[in-house]
Scaffold this active site. Sequence first.
Site, mmCIF file in Angstrom:
data_model
loop_
_atom_site.group_PDB
_atom_site.id
_atom_site.type_symbol
_atom_site.label_atom_id
_atom_site.label_comp_id
_atom_site.label_asym_id
_atom_site.label_seq_id
_atom_site.Cartn_x
_atom_site.Cartn_y
_atom_site.Cartn_z
ATOM 1 N N SER A 66 0.897 -1.203 -0.066
ATOM 2 C CA SER A 66 -0.179 0.123 0.000
ATOM 3 C C SER A 66 0.735 1.303 -0.034
ATOM 4 O O SER A 66 2.092 1.421 0.494
ATOM 5 C CB SER A 66 -0.941 0.184 1.235
HETATM 6 N N1 SAH Z 1 -0.533 -4.332 3.729
HETATM 7 C C1 SAH Z 1 0.405 -5.050 2.549
HETATM 8 C C2 SAH Z 1 -0.475 -5.137 1.039
HETATM 9 C C3 SAH Z 1 -1.858 -5.564 1.039
HETATM 10 S S1 SAH Z 1 -2.414 -6.129 -0.413
HETATM 11 C C4 SAH Z 1 1.552 -4.782 2.555
HETATM 12 O O1 SAH Z 1 2.264 -3.884 3.101
HETATM 13 O O2 SAH Z 1 2.372 -5.265 1.644
HETATM 14 C C5 SAH Z 1 -3.769 -6.834 0.157
HETATM 15 C C6 SAH Z 1 -3.348 -8.287 0.613
HETATM 16 O O3 SAH Z 1 -4.584 -8.869 1.122
HETATM 17 C C7 SAH Z 1 -2.799 -9.201 -0.418
HETATM 18 O O4 SAH Z 1 -1.560 -9.695 -0.013
HETATM 19 C C8 SAH Z 1 -3.888 -10.285 -0.656
HETATM 20 O O5 SAH Z 1 -3.186 -11.552 -0.891
HETATM 21 C C9 SAH Z 1 -4.392 -10.377 0.690
HETATM 22 N N2 SAH Z 1 -5.820 -10.686 0.947
HETATM 23 C C10 SAH Z 1 -6.894 -10.786 0.105
HETATM 24 N N3 SAH Z 1 -8.014 -11.510 0.517
HETATM 25 C C11 SAH Z 1 -7.458 -12.064 1.754
HETATM 26 C C12 SAH Z 1 -8.317 -12.834 3.089
HETATM 27 N N4 SAH Z 1 -9.494 -13.208 2.731
HETATM 28 N N5 SAH Z 1 -7.312 -13.515 3.681
HETATM 29 C C13 SAH Z 1 -6.287 -12.984 3.886
HETATM 30 N N6 SAH Z 1 -5.136 -12.511 2.913
HETATM 31 C C14 SAH Z 1 -6.168 -11.871 2.019
#
Ligand code: SAH
Length: 220
Positions: A66
């Site tokens: 993000s």
């Molecule tokens: N904050 C993170 C980026 C997040 S992007 C960073 O600093 O890198 C959002 C993430 O949510 C992705 O890695 C995706 O795979 C995950 N995601 C999406 N749905 C999810 C779920 N149901 N459970 C766990 N992770 C999930």
Amino acid sequence: MEREPPSLARARAAMVRDQLERRGICSPAVLECMGRVPRHLFVDESLIQHAYQDGPLPIGHGQTISQPYMVALMTEALDLKPEDRVLEIGCGCGYQSAVLAGLCSRVYAVERVPQLFDRARGNLMRLGIRNVSLRLGDGTLGWPDEAPFEAVLAAAYSRDVPEGLRNSLAFGGRLVMPVGDSEGQLLVSFSRGADGKVSRRTLVACRFVPLLRDPKPTAR
Ligand code: SAH
């Protein structure tokens, strides 16, 4: 840990000043923590020079790390106290986890993509961050064995707060996540009062990836 090039230290200081402070992030603890966590160690080597720019970056598997401002805004909204325990859904490469870990007692982070889960684990180990527990699976179910949490953060959007997350929040706790659909979302902060009543405050319009609910969570 290896010494970092001065240009990256300067870029990080500029990120804190220009992207966070100028936009109104004012928690000294959040600013100090984001001034310390080496974001460039969480991105692909080819993107290191872009690690402190004002936007999200790809981390593979269709996901992104993000924008620094979003990380700061979500973290500030959680109003963490050193003794708090935080549930984080969608830890991706682990950057947000590292920031949270610097501000509370323990982070419980869930990621559904095995390669990102491994990457987060590797990144956090490399930095010697030991107060993050990681789990591979569907975070919308929460982490029932460890609930309730004083703070819950999801870095992926959903139409509503999933019941598993709602139920994970302690009385007096805060939950921050993007709420909306593929057209656009609002970053919303929910507070659960001591009486159990939930109030909601919209922070900003935003764009995140979707929170995917697995019919069968991947387990290993
Ligand atoms: N904050 C993170 C980026 C997040 S992007 C960073 O600093 O890198 C959002 C993430 O949510 C992705 O890695 C995706 O795979 C995950 N995601 C999406 N749905 C999810 C779920 N149901 N459970 C766990 N992770 C999930």
